[in-house]
Write a protein that holds these residues in place. Sequence first.
Motif, PDB file in Angstrom:
ATOM      1  N   PHE A 198       0.781  -1.229   0.000  1.00 56.95           N
ATOM      2  CA  PHE A 198       0.000   0.000   0.000  1.00 56.95           C
ATOM      3  C   PHE A 198       0.821   1.293   0.000  1.00 56.95           C
ATOM      4  O   PHE A 198       0.256   2.375  -0.048  1.00 56.95           O
ATOM      5  CB  PHE A 198      -0.948   0.013   1.204  1.00 56.95           C
ATOM      6  N   LYS A 199       2.140   1.149   0.059  1.00 54.49           N
ATOM      7  CA  LYS A 199       2.968   2.351   0.148  1.00 54.49           C
ATOM      8  C   LYS A 199       2.719   3.290  -1.033  1.00 54.49           C
ATOM      9  O   LYS A 199       2.684   4.520  -0.875  1.00 54.49           O
ATOM     10  CB  LYS A 199       4.448   1.954   0.198  1.00 54.49           C
ATOM     11  N   TRP A 248      -5.782  -6.043   7.209  1.00 49.92           N
ATOM     12  CA  TRP A 248      -5.291  -4.840   7.900  1.00 49.92           C
ATOM     13  C   TRP A 248      -6.437  -4.123   8.605  1.00 49.92           C
ATOM     14  O   TRP A 248      -6.288  -3.681   9.750  1.00 49.92           O
ATOM     15  CB  TRP A 248      -4.628  -3.889   6.900  1.00 49.92           C
ATOM     16  N   LEU A 249      -7.580  -4.042   7.935  1.00 47.08           N
ATOM     17  CA  LEU A 249      -8.741  -3.375   8.524  1.00 47.08           C
ATOM     18  C   LEU A 249      -9.151  -4.058   9.823  1.00 47.08           C
ATOM     19  O   LEU A 249      -9.411  -3.402  10.835  1.00 47.08           O
ATOM     20  CB  LEU A 249      -9.908  -3.385   7.534  1.00 47.08           C
ATOM     21  N   GLY A 250      -9.220  -5.411   9.809  1.00 48.09           N
ATOM     22  CA  GLY A 250      -9.570  -6.130  11.027  1.00 48.09           C
ATOM     23  C   GLY A 250      -8.597  -5.858  12.148  1.00 48.09           C
ATOM     24  O   GLY A 250      -8.979  -5.744  13.313  1.00 48.09           O
ATOM     25  N   ASN A 251      -7.330  -5.697  11.793  1.00 44.93           N
ATOM     26  CA  ASN A 251      -6.308  -5.421  12.796  1.00 44.93           C
ATOM     27  C   ASN A 251      -6.462  -4.022  13.380  1.00 44.93           C
ATOM     28  O   ASN A 251      -6.399  -3.824  14.598  1.00 44.93           O
ATOM     29  CB  ASN A 251      -4.920  -5.582  12.174  1.00 44.93           C
ATOM     30  N   ILE A 252      -6.700  -3.037  12.523  1.00 41.20           N
ATOM     31  CA  ILE A 252      -6.778  -1.658  13.016  1.00 41.20           C
ATOM     32  C   ILE A 252      -8.063  -1.423  13.803  1.00 41.20           C
ATOM     33  O   ILE A 252      -8.084  -0.651  14.765  1.00 41.20           O
ATOM     34  CB  ILE A 252      -6.655  -0.644  11.855  1.00 41.20           C
ATOM     35  N   SER A 274      -7.656   7.878  16.979  1.00 39.93           N
ATOM     36  CA  SER A 274      -6.692   8.912  16.587  1.00 39.93           C
ATOM     37  C   SER A 274      -6.726   9.149  15.088  1.00 39.93           C
ATOM     38  O   SER A 274      -6.583  10.280  14.611  1.00 39.93           O
ATOM     39  CB  SER A 274      -5.279   8.503  17.013  1.00 39.93           C
ATOM     40  N   LEU A 275      -6.925   8.077  14.327  1.00 42.09           N
ATOM     41  CA  LEU A 275      -6.988   8.179  12.873  1.00 42.09           C
ATOM     42  C   LEU A 275      -8.113   9.115  12.430  1.00 42.09           C
ATOM     43  O   LEU A 275      -7.977   9.878  11.476  1.00 42.09           O
ATOM     44  CB  LEU A 275      -7.196   6.780  12.287  1.00 42.09           C
ATOM     45  N   HIS A 297      -0.218   7.183  11.423  1.00 40.47           N
ATOM     46  CA  HIS A 297      -1.125   6.308  12.181  1.00 40.47           C
ATOM     47  C   HIS A 297      -1.341   4.983  11.453  1.00 40.47           C
ATOM     48  O   HIS A 297      -1.516   3.942  12.084  1.00 40.47           O
ATOM     49  CB  HIS A 297      -2.464   7.006  12.405  1.00 40.47           C
ATOM     50  N   ILE A 298      -1.333   5.032  10.112  1.00 37.98           N
ATOM     51  CA  ILE A 298      -1.537   3.814   9.321  1.00 37.98           C
ATOM     52  C   ILE A 298      -0.406   2.821   9.546  1.00 37.98           C
ATOM     53  O   ILE A 298      -0.625   1.618   9.706  1.00 37.98           O
ATOM     54  CB  ILE A 298      -1.630   4.157   7.815  1.00 37.98           C
ATOM     55  N   ILE A 299       0.827   3.313   9.560  1.00 35.12           N
ATOM     56  CA  ILE A 299       1.982   2.411   9.651  1.00 35.12           C
ATOM     57  C   ILE A 299       2.461   2.204  11.075  1.00 35.12           C
ATOM     58  O   ILE A 299       3.453   1.550  11.324  1.00 35.12           O
ATOM     59  CB  ILE A 299       3.152   2.941   8.787  1.00 35.12           C
TER      60      ILE A 299
END
Length: 639
Positions: free
Chosen positions: A499-500, A610-614, A623-624, A636-638
């Motif tokens: 995603f970078k 990633w969504l499930g993790n965040i 915070s996001l 915040h994403i990384i």
Amino acid sequence: MIKLLNERQERIIILLKNNKKWMIGKELSEFLNVSDRTIRSDISYINLYYDGILIESNVKNGYHLNDEVSSNLNIHSENIIPQTSFQRCFYIIHELLFKKNELNLECVMDSIFVSNSSMENDLKEVKKILKPYPTLKLVRHKNYISLDGNEENKRDFYVDLLIKKIKSNYLNLDSLAALFPNFDLLTVKELLENIFKKYNYTVRDMELPVIMTYIGVAIERMLCRNYIEIKPDFINEKFAGSTELFIAQEFFRNISEKFNIKLKRDENIILALILIEKTQSDTNFDLLLNSDYGVNQLVSNILEDMFVQFDVDLRSDEDLRKGLSVHIQQLLERKKKNIHIPNFYLDELKHKYPFFFEMAIRVGKLIEDKLKITIDENDISFIEQHLGGALERMNSKNKYKVIMMNPNNQALSSICIKRIESLFHERIEILKSVNYFEEKEVLKANPDLILTTFPLEHNLNILTVQISIFMSLEDEIKIFKALNSLDSNKYKVKFLSEFKNMMEPRFFYFDLDLDTPKEVLTFMSDELFNAGLVGENFKDAVLKREELFPTSFIYSFAIAHPNIAMSKKSKISVALLKKPIQWGEFQVKLVLLLSIEEGKQKILRIFFDWLGNIVSDSKNLSSLMKTKSYKEFINHIIK
């Protein structure tokens, strides 16, 4: 008199239940778009409503759901005056179905203390929620109302309302039984379970409340002399010889004697269908959809499509093939007879497992297009359960491997291990329990995590967490955080590599001031089109996907995307809205629009992982929501 909980208060309970850890007031206020003071007031009221400390509070940590209190909730709301529009609608429908065939509106207004204008608005709401049930109609004659329509639709309608009414407490059978004051539902449950034992028939514990809801409504309606009627040619040869039909017949014979109600063949059929749907029958047969195309061929096409569209290969999973084949057969029969079976766990499945739900939507669309039938959210969620089970089987090899260091009493050790496995079985596999640390043996086992009940220091690069032998709430949180940390490291590598280059400053929009989901998605899609990254049909595909089922979540964000990968380059557009807007059933402040390049479908799975993790990290997610710049958002994403 204490009023019932409002929708926001119910969502506070859901958020705390989903997170399984402490959440501060600011996090809850971010997700629910209210002030900290409102959250404090709501939590005080929730505890007052449940006559105890359902939600624990701590100055440092915030709020946490008391699992012990939650598991023992006993709600008796039948004597409480309905406060909200939904509660008043429920009251009206209940009276029409189980008390009187016709209601005097003036008497209703006196009973629930509402004005004429409020009553008129509530009647409009009743008419709205009747729309999905084709035969039902609220009939008004002067100052009287009645409910017309066939019996199947009336029961479907009431079951749906019951599920909505008790969704935050559906495992409490005492609470469910309290909704049927004319008979003892718990005694009926025992009767059914005895018949299950006789036939050596197994029902999953989580499905029993659903089955009992159907049965409760059926008995209540039969006591009022209202029976199901379906076409005489409904039973095919295989269905006629099914265990489920034998169970239903014996059950209703007993019920007929116990409550002095008539025996009806059609009641047996409906209950048998429910049992088949809820227990994933092992029956395997290939229904011909036309002269040369059967259910098995359709399932093969579905699994091939899943591989192409999502890069998930489930083609060799025979349990999934069998489950989908039976499900499609039963789906066709239910659609032909207009039999509606809602899913008790729709909301949880939809919002807790978004990737599974997206796959199920795709499968539902394939079935809908091929068989020319209408697929609703309940149908989608049943498909999701089949897919989720298959993905869990596929991912079982990817559970975190754990070693327990535990020199304590063997009995206490066993209790501790069982407790950990019951809480975290979906995420971990305990390789073994040992009495002491030996580096060579640990390296041979190659665990991801070491749990120890005594102080332990070592030089290996393996996450180690000390817990108590008695597994307190604090220990649960420690393990939960450790697993999230492992998740974070795993998904961070995947996410950063994929995603970078997908998140660019030009596709970040802060304080976007628009009023509707369509306006937001139109703006974001047009920006991608103007940049030459998507085709003209991209925007229509995004809006069409949104029309199927809104992509919003309880956490105040939405993840929009077309149904298939169709972009020239994979990008993620981000919009932080100036004000929250209504998006489906939730208020949304953060919008992510996915545009996935054709041939790069694997990115979608990584994104939802990633969504499930965040989502499991409420502090980071909160915070996001408050970021004010591209750089801050990316940090915040990384994180």
